[in-house]
Design an enzyme around this catalytic site. Sequence first.
Site, short mmCIF file in Angstrom:
data_model
loop_
_atom_site.label_atom_id
_atom_site.label_comp_id
_atom_site.label_asym_id
_atom_site.label_seq_id
_atom_site.Cartn_x
_atom_site.Cartn_y
_atom_site.Cartn_z
N HIS A 62 31.41 51.33 40.89
CA HIS A 62 30.71 51.80 42.08
C HIS A 62 30.36 53.26 41.77
O HIS A 62 31.22 54.16 41.92
CB HIS A 62 31.59 51.75 43.32
CG HIS A 62 32.10 50.37 43.66
ND1 HIS A 62 31.29 49.37 44.11
CD2 HIS A 62 33.36 49.85 43.61
CE1 HIS A 62 32.02 48.28 44.34
NE2 HIS A 62 33.27 48.55 44.03
N HIS A 204 30.37 40.80 48.32
CA HIS A 204 31.30 41.93 48.41
C HIS A 204 32.73 41.44 48.52
O HIS A 204 33.62 41.91 47.79
CB HIS A 204 30.97 42.84 49.59
CG HIS A 204 31.92 43.99 49.70
ND1 HIS A 204 33.11 43.90 50.37
CD2 HIS A 204 31.87 45.24 49.17
CE1 HIS A 204 33.76 45.05 50.27
NE2 HIS A 204 33.02 45.89 49.55
N HIS A 268 39.62 42.14 40.55
CA HIS A 268 41.00 42.43 40.94
C HIS A 268 41.89 41.18 40.88
O HIS A 268 42.87 41.17 40.16
CB HIS A 268 41.09 43.10 42.32
CG HIS A 268 40.30 44.34 42.46
ND1 HIS A 268 40.50 45.44 41.66
CD2 HIS A 268 39.28 44.67 43.29
CE1 HIS A 268 39.65 46.40 41.99
NE2 HIS A 268 38.89 45.95 42.98
N ASP A 319 35.84 50.83 38.19
CA ASP A 319 35.79 50.67 39.64
C ASP A 319 35.49 51.96 40.37
O ASP A 319 34.35 52.42 40.40
CB ASP A 319 37.11 50.05 40.10
CG ASP A 319 37.08 49.55 41.54
OD1 ASP A 319 36.03 49.66 42.18
OD2 ASP A 319 38.10 49.03 42.01
#
Length: 446
Positions: A62, A204, A268, A319
Site C-alpha cells: 500500500h 479488500h 496474511h 504491506d
Amino acid sequence: MPLTTYWLEHAWLDTNVEPGVALEVSSEGRIEAVRTGVETPPPGAVVLRGLTIPGLANAHSHAFHRALRGTVQVGSGTFWTWREVMYTVAQRLTPDSYFALARAVYAEMALAGITSVGEFHYLHHAPGGSAYADPNAMGEALIAAAAEAGIRITLLDTAYLSAGFGAAPEQHQLRFTDGTAEKWAERVSALKERDGVRIGAAIHSVRAVPADQLSTVARWAQDRQAPLHVHLSEQTAENEACLAAHGRTPTQLLADHEVLGARTTGVHNTHMTEGDIALIGGSSTGTCMCPTTERDLADGIGPAVALQRAGSPLSLGSDSHAVIDLLEEARAMELNERLRTRTRGHWTAAALLRAATADGHAALGWADAGTLEQGALADFTTITLDSVRTAGPVPRLAAETAVFAATAADVHHVVVGGRAVVRDGAHVSVPDVGQALADAIAALRS
C-alpha cells in the site's frame, strides 16, 4: 540482435550458488543464455560483484502507508487504532501528490532490490467519493510512478464497498468505494496493460465486499486470467464478525463464492482453522506473508508452514512499509516460526529466496520473471558480500548470508528488463530517494 553480457561473480541458480556466471541479455530485456564456469569477465561484459539473485517481488504494497512510518510507532494501540491514522493520510492525497509519493516509495523498493510490486490499490476517488475526470486517475498515477522508478507493477485494483458486513461506507471510506462490484468492474475494465504493467483484481476483505458481490470480482479476474488478491483473516475480530454474519469463517465464505484458486492469493492468512488451511492448500490458493507489518501491528504469526505443506505457495510483501526490505521479510518468516515453535530450520535459504522471487512474481502474474534462466525477463539484483553484515562466510554460503544477514542496504545493483535501475547503490533516475520521500511526505502535512 545485439546482446549485453553480464558477468556475475556469484549467482544463485535456484538451488545453489555458482561462481562465474555469464548472462546474455537481449535488447528486448530477456535472458538469452546462462553460462556457468566463466572464471573471468568476458571482454565488454558488465561486471556485477557479489551475489546476484533474481529480482525480488514485493507481492503486497500500500504505497501511501509509507507516509505513516515513524508516526504510527508512537505509543500503543491496535490495528484498529492504527487504521484511524491511516485514514487521515488517505484523505490528503491527490493524483499528483500520490504520484510523487509512490515514485519515491517505488524508488526505495528498487534500492532494496525489488523489481516488481503488487500494489493493493483502493484509494480510487476524490474526497467525498466523487469520481475524477479520469475515474482511474489514482491508479494511473501509481502506474506512472512505477515506470519512473524503473520497476514493474501489478496494479491490484481493489473492490472496497462496505464498512463491514453490510454496513454503508463511513465518511473516510467514500474515496475507496465504487458503490457496487458491477460499477467497480466497469471502472477497472478501462485500465490497460502495457509494458511493465499488469492489471489484477483484489477483494479488500470479506468485511468490505458483501458476500453476494464476491463472485462478481472473482469472475472479472477469471475472465481475464488475472491475479486476484484478498486480505484474509488478518484479525480475529474479522473472523468473529464473519462467523456472526454468515456462520462460517472468511476462508469458507470465499470458497463458497468461488474466490479461491491458483491465481488467488490470500494476504496474511494469519488466524486460520485447520479447515481453512485445508481449503487454502487444496485449492492452490497462495499465501502472502508480510511479517514486518504483521509484527508492527501485533497481528500475530500465521501458519505459513502448515499452509505451504497443504499446497499453498508462499510469497512476501512489505504491506504498510514499516520497513521496505524483502530480505528481512524472508528472514522474519523463518525466525517468527522459530519463536513460535522453539525449533529451527523450517525453510532453507533457497526456499525463502524462492518465496521472495519466483513465487512472488507468479502471484503477481509475472510467471516469466523471478529466475535466472533462458527466456526469463532480465530482472536481477546483486547483493554485496563484503559489507560489515555480509563479509566472512565462504561464497558457497552466499544464499544463507543474503537471507540471514544482509539487508536492503547491501543491494548494490538492480537490473530490470536488461536496464540498470540501481548502480553502485544509487538509483539511476531518482538521484536522492531520501529527499524525494521527505518532500512527498512533508507535502501531505501542509
